[in-house]
Design a protein around this motif. Structure first.
Motif, PDB file in Angstrom:
ATOM      1  N   THR A  30       1.110  -2.567   1.410  1.00  0.00           N
ATOM      2  CA  THR A  30       1.596  -1.186   1.391  1.00  0.00           C
ATOM      3  C   THR A  30       1.598  -0.656   2.813  1.00  0.00           C
ATOM      4  O   THR A  30       1.239  -1.376   3.756  1.00  0.00           O
ATOM      5  N   ARG A  38       5.863   8.919  -0.521  1.00  0.00           N
ATOM      6  CA  ARG A  38       6.052   8.865  -1.983  1.00  0.00           C
ATOM      7  C   ARG A  38       5.023   9.662  -2.765  1.00  0.00           C
ATOM      8  O   ARG A  38       5.254  10.009  -3.917  1.00  0.00           O
ATOM      9  N   ARG A 153      -0.571  -2.747  -6.242  1.00  0.00           N
ATOM     10  CA  ARG A 153      -0.300  -1.727  -5.218  1.00  0.00           C
ATOM     11  C   ARG A 153       0.322  -0.465  -5.810  1.00  0.00           C
ATOM     12  O   ARG A 153       0.293   0.597  -5.187  1.00  0.00           O
ATOM     13  N   HIS A 255      -2.497  20.135 -11.261  1.00  0.00           N
ATOM     14  CA  HIS A 255      -3.081  18.794 -11.161  1.00  0.00           C
ATOM     15  C   HIS A 255      -2.433  18.076  -9.978  1.00  0.00           C
ATOM     16  O   HIS A 255      -1.221  18.137  -9.795  1.00  0.00           O
ATOM     17  N   ASN A 258       0.846  13.829  -7.565  1.00  0.00           N
ATOM     18  CA  ASN A 258       1.868  13.419  -6.605  1.00  0.00           C
ATOM     19  C   ASN A 258       2.456  14.691  -6.000  1.00  0.00           C
ATOM     20  O   ASN A 258       2.862  15.597  -6.746  1.00  0.00           O
ATOM     21  N   ASN A 285      -5.496  11.399  -6.358  1.00  0.00           N
ATOM     22  CA  ASN A 285      -5.565  11.851  -7.749  1.00  0.00           C
ATOM     23  C   ASN A 285      -6.968  11.557  -8.279  1.00  0.00           C
ATOM     24  O   ASN A 285      -7.328  10.407  -8.494  1.00  0.00           O
TER      25      ASN A 285
HETATM   26  O1  UT7 Z   1      -2.460  11.794 -13.182  1.00  0.00           O
HETATM   27  C1  UT7 Z   1      -1.763  11.086 -14.142  1.00  0.00           C
HETATM   28  C2  UT7 Z   1      -0.306  11.219 -14.005  1.00  0.00           C
HETATM   29  N1  UT7 Z   1       0.227  10.310 -13.020  1.00  0.00           N
HETATM   30  C3  UT7 Z   1       1.340  10.592 -12.365  1.00  0.00           C
HETATM   31  O2  UT7 Z   1       1.860  11.673 -12.552  1.00  0.00           O
HETATM   32  C4  UT7 Z   1       1.987   9.583 -11.471  1.00  0.00           C
HETATM   33  C5  UT7 Z   1       3.475   9.699 -11.566  1.00  0.00           C
HETATM   34  N2  UT7 Z   1       4.218   8.683 -10.806  1.00  0.00           N
HETATM   35  C6  UT7 Z   1       4.247   8.668  -9.467  1.00  0.00           C
HETATM   36  O3  UT7 Z   1       3.588   9.445  -8.815  1.00  0.00           O
HETATM   37  C7  UT7 Z   1       5.192   7.702  -8.788  1.00  0.00           C
HETATM   38  O4  UT7 Z   1       6.030   7.116  -9.751  1.00  0.00           O
HETATM   39  C8  UT7 Z   1       4.476   6.579  -7.985  1.00  0.00           C
HETATM   40  C9  UT7 Z   1       3.823   7.186  -6.755  1.00  0.00           C
HETATM   41  C10 UT7 Z   1       3.444   5.900  -8.844  1.00  0.00           C
HETATM   42  C11 UT7 Z   1       5.515   5.567  -7.515  1.00  0.00           C
HETATM   43  O5  UT7 Z   1       6.497   6.192  -6.718  1.00  0.00           O
HETATM   44  P1  UT7 Z   1       8.042   5.915  -6.975  1.00  0.00           P
HETATM   45  O6  UT7 Z   1       8.788   6.661  -5.955  1.00  0.00           O
HETATM   46  O7  UT7 Z   1       8.318   6.231  -8.418  1.00  0.00           O
HETATM   47  O8  UT7 Z   1       8.162   4.372  -6.665  1.00  0.00           O
HETATM   48  P2  UT7 Z   1       8.719   3.222  -7.592  1.00  0.00           P
HETATM   49  O9  UT7 Z   1       7.698   2.889  -8.628  1.00  0.00           O
HETATM   50  O10 UT7 Z   1      10.096   3.584  -8.059  1.00  0.00           O
HETATM   51  O11 UT7 Z   1       8.827   2.029  -6.589  1.00  0.00           O
HETATM   52  C12 UT7 Z   1       9.761   2.047  -5.507  1.00  0.00           C
HETATM   53  C13 UT7 Z   1       9.538   0.808  -4.673  1.00  0.00           C
HETATM   54  C14 UT7 Z   1       9.440  -0.474  -5.495  1.00  0.00           C
HETATM   55  O12 UT7 Z   1      10.026  -1.515  -4.747  1.00  0.00           O
HETATM   56  P3  UT7 Z   1      11.520  -2.027  -5.076  1.00  0.00           P
HETATM   57  O13 UT7 Z   1      11.471  -2.489  -6.486  1.00  0.00           O
HETATM   58  O14 UT7 Z   1      12.390  -0.829  -4.860  1.00  0.00           O
HETATM   59  O15 UT7 Z   1      11.710  -3.104  -4.068  1.00  0.00           O
HETATM   60  C15 UT7 Z   1       7.981  -0.721  -5.592  1.00  0.00           C
HETATM   61  O16 UT7 Z   1       7.648  -2.093  -5.752  1.00  0.00           O
HETATM   62  O17 UT7 Z   1       8.292   0.915  -3.994  1.00  0.00           O
HETATM   63  C16 UT7 Z   1       7.489  -0.241  -4.245  1.00  0.00           C
HETATM   64  N3  UT7 Z   1       6.102   0.155  -4.246  1.00  0.00           N
HETATM   65  C17 UT7 Z   1       5.342   0.172  -3.134  1.00  0.00           C
HETATM   66  N4  UT7 Z   1       5.627  -0.133  -1.851  1.00  0.00           N
HETATM   67  C18 UT7 Z   1       4.640   0.012  -0.963  1.00  0.00           C
HETATM   68  C19 UT7 Z   1       5.343   0.562  -5.290  1.00  0.00           C
HETATM   69  N5  UT7 Z   1       4.103   0.844  -4.864  1.00  0.00           N
HETATM   70  C20 UT7 Z   1       4.071   0.613  -3.528  1.00  0.00           C
HETATM   71  C21 UT7 Z   1       3.086   0.727  -2.543  1.00  0.00           C
HETATM   72  N6  UT7 Z   1       3.431   0.414  -1.275  1.00  0.00           N
HETATM   73  N7  UT7 Z   1       1.849   1.156  -2.816  1.00  0.00           N
END
Ligand code: UT7
Length: 330
Positions: A30, A38, A153, A255, A258, A285
């Motif tokens: 990461t 993000r 991750r 809360h 994000n 979080n």
């Molecule tokens: O408290 C309980 C409630 N929880 C929440 O409300 C969490 C809600 N969700 C989120 O906050 C977001 O969805 C996350 C922060 C978990 C993820 O952010 P996102 O913008 O939705 O990312 P994504 O899952 O769409 O992933 C985008 C890309 C992916 O790569 P590809 O497939 O585009 O190549 C992931 O593999 O980012 C990649 N990715 C990362 N890259 C670097 C996912 N996690 C990471 C990471 N570092 N830690």
């Protein structure tokens, strides 16, 4: 005569050790840049091996009791919201009682994902309004790092540990206190945020451990989509039940899951920065503890005034969502 639950005390506890985005870069693939853009998170605090949900909860509770100028012996009830109890049973509430005092106090754990604190406030408010209880400790405590998979991750970067506690007190004929609450749960989204192993559905086994089923799993995208809708709904419905509108809200304490979810609500309600509390950058979080942590910070910064309409709102596993509307003051 109107009896309301007023916030008589608030205490928080955050473990000392800090895990920064740079530290995480060494653990999973990461980058600080990805995490900040993000999620808005820069660092989070993590509990040591000698710290548990109940030990953090007990410290936060001691501080809340001091703030309320009462002792544990004055308490009539303990409601402890947690998703990471020290043990499935006995309850964390009973453990906290034991750590606070020798006097028995009724209490139970309440599990409603990250919305647990909101559920706890409403439960305690209803118990107080029943006339049977006058001093209730409402705790939100989680050691989420104990179920965080540091090989995943997509979740490893999100969570931190902390505890918060409120002393809610019966107050007769007051304009202050909890005015209304809005609670929801919809199990259709249950699989989006789940700890699959360890319950009766999937008892611990060699296979459940090997396939990492005892860790938290989240479908981030779907949970995000849900949260962006749930948060404004919770705010609007909570205010409506109090006969108020978004324009009447002085401070929103959302809360902290994000920054982008909070920003979406801020844009929708056209809130100026003074009307929303954000501290996710420093704690990540912390589940049921995010709201007490954020509220305490706002209080320390002098952002809370008697008479202010304060809205606490959360969403999380279940799926659950909800809000408490409070007229600040005691
Ligand atoms: O408290 C309980 C409630 N929880 C929440 O409300 C969490 C809600 N969700 C989120 O906050 C977001 O969805 C996350 C922060 C978990 C993820 O952010 P996102 O913008 O939705 O990312 P994504 O899952 O769409 O992933 C985008 C890309 C992916 O790569 P590809 O497939 O585009 O190549 C992931 O593999 O980012 C990649 N990715 C990362 N890259 C670097 C996912 N996690 C990471 C990471 N570092 N830690």
């Amino acid at each position: 005569m109107i009896t309301r639950a007023v916030v008589a005390g608030l205490g928080t506890y955050v473990p000392e050790a800090v895990l920064t985005n740079q530290d995480l870069e060494k653990i999973v693939e990461t980058s600080d840049e990805w995490i900040v853009t993000r999620t808005g998170i820069r660092e989070r605090h993590i509990a040591g091996n000698d710290e548990t949900t109940s030990s953090m909860a007990t410290e936060a509770s001691r501080r809340a009791l001091r703030d309320a100028k009462i002792t544990a012996e004055d308490l009539d009830f303990i409601v402890c919201a947690t998703n990471t109890p020290d043990t499935i049973f006995p309850s964390t509430a009973a453990r906290v009682q034991h750590q606070l005092t020798e006097k028995p106090i009724p209490g139970f754990d309440l599990q409603a994902g990250c919305t647990g604190l909101i559920y706890g406030m409403e439960t305690a408010s209803a118990l107080i309004k029943s006339g049977k209880y006058r001093n209730i400790l409402v705790i939100g405590a989680d050691k989420l790092t104990s179920i965080t998979d540091y090989e995943d991750r997509t979740t490893a970067v999100l969570f931190g540990d902390a505890a918060g506690a409120f002393v809610l007190q019966a107050n007769d004929n007051t304009e202050f206190g909890i005015l209304s609450s809005y609670l929801q749960a919809d199990g259709r989204g249950g699989d989006l945020l789940i700890q699959p192993g360890g319950g009766s559905l999937m008892p611990a086994s060699k296979e459940s451990v090997e396939t990492r089923q005892h860790y938290l799993k989240m479908n981030g995208n779907e949970t995000f989509r849900f949260a962006v809708k749930a948060l404004p709904e919770a705010v609007e419905e909570g205010l409506k039940r109090a006969g108020l509108e978004v324009g009447d809200m002085d401070l929103l304490v959302p809360h902290q899951a994000n920054l982008r979810i909070i920003d979406a609500a801020v844009r929708r309600f056209e809130l100026s920065p003074e009307r929303v509390v954000i501290n996710i950058d420093r704690y990540g979080n912390t589940s049921v503890a995010t709201i007490p942590l954020a509220l305490q910070e706002a209080r320390m910064e002098g952002r809370l005034h008697d008479g202010d309409v304060v809205v606490l709102c959360a969403f999380g596993a279940g799926l659950t969502w909800g809000s408490n509307v409070i007229r600040w003051g005691r």
